[in-house]
Design an enzyme around this catalytic site. Sequence first.
Site, PDB file in Angstrom:
ATOM      1  N   THR A  14       0.815  -1.217   0.000  1.00 15.76           N
ATOM      2  CA  THR A  14       0.000   0.000   0.000  1.00 15.76           C
ATOM      3  C   THR A  14       0.849   1.269   0.000  1.00 15.76           C
ATOM      4  O   THR A  14       0.300   2.366   0.067  1.00 15.76           O
ATOM      5  CB  THR A  14      -0.939   0.009   1.212  1.00 15.76           C
ATOM      6  OG1 THR A  14      -0.153  -0.186   2.388  1.00 15.76           O
ATOM      7  CG2 THR A  14      -1.984  -1.079   1.112  1.00 15.76           C
ATOM      8  N   ILE A  55       3.218   4.284   1.323  1.00 15.29           N
ATOM      9  CA  ILE A  55       3.151   5.040   2.584  1.00 15.29           C
ATOM     10  C   ILE A  55       1.768   5.668   2.661  1.00 15.29           C
ATOM     11  O   ILE A  55       1.539   6.798   2.237  1.00 15.29           O
ATOM     12  CB  ILE A  55       4.265   6.107   2.660  1.00 15.29           C
ATOM     13  CG1 ILE A  55       5.640   5.439   2.565  1.00 15.29           C
ATOM     14  CG2 ILE A  55       4.153   6.895   3.962  1.00 15.29           C
ATOM     15  CD1 ILE A  55       6.812   6.400   2.594  1.00 15.29           C
ATOM     16  N   HIS A  56       0.820   4.893   3.186  1.00 13.18           N
ATOM     17  CA  HIS A  56      -0.551   5.378   3.345  1.00 13.18           C
ATOM     18  C   HIS A  56      -0.716   5.950   4.752  1.00 13.18           C
ATOM     19  O   HIS A  56       0.270   6.189   5.438  1.00 13.18           O
ATOM     20  CB  HIS A  56      -1.563   4.265   3.029  1.00 13.18           C
ATOM     21  CG  HIS A  56      -1.440   3.075   3.925  1.00 13.18           C
ATOM     22  ND1 HIS A  56      -2.147   2.967   5.095  1.00 13.18           N
ATOM     23  CD2 HIS A  56      -0.677   1.962   3.840  1.00 13.18           C
ATOM     24  CE1 HIS A  56      -1.817   1.819   5.696  1.00 13.18           C
ATOM     25  NE2 HIS A  56      -0.930   1.194   4.944  1.00 13.18           N
ATOM     26  N   ALA A  57      -1.936   6.177   5.181  1.00 10.69           N
ATOM     27  CA  ALA A  57      -2.217   6.914   6.415  1.00 10.69           C
ATOM     28  C   ALA A  57      -1.513   6.379   7.661  1.00 10.69           C
ATOM     29  O   ALA A  57      -0.858   7.141   8.380  1.00 10.69           O
ATOM     30  CB  ALA A  57      -3.723   6.973   6.645  1.00 10.69           C
ATOM     31  N   ALA A  61       2.347   6.543   7.457  1.00 12.71           N
ATOM     32  CA  ALA A  61       2.727   7.962   7.392  1.00 12.71           C
ATOM     33  C   ALA A  61       2.662   8.575   8.786  1.00 12.71           C
ATOM     34  O   ALA A  61       3.558   9.328   9.185  1.00 12.71           O
ATOM     35  CB  ALA A  61       1.811   8.718   6.438  1.00 12.71           C
TER      36      ALA A  61
END
Length: 88
Positions: free
Chosen positions: A12, A14-16, A19
């Site tokens: 995925t 660097i998603h939420a 991050a």
Amino acid sequence: MEKKNFHIIAETGIHARPATLLVQAASKYNSDITLTFNDKSVNLKSIMGVMSLGVGQNADVTITADGEDETDALTAISDAMKKEGLAE
């Protein structure tokens, strides 16, 4: 100034959640820390900045730390990336 390159391996990118973990790790240090992707650099202490880059799987990013605790900061961020399975 210290600089380290990373290859993002997480499906995925660097998603939420990752991050947020990276921002939290960076925020513990006084150094100026930047994340660079596709010739765009953002403050790694800014969740909106990090999310705005849209870093996906197989991306190559560079993290730069500049300041009194730059070595410790880069080590902690590198450890966080590896621990979360984000980068190699």
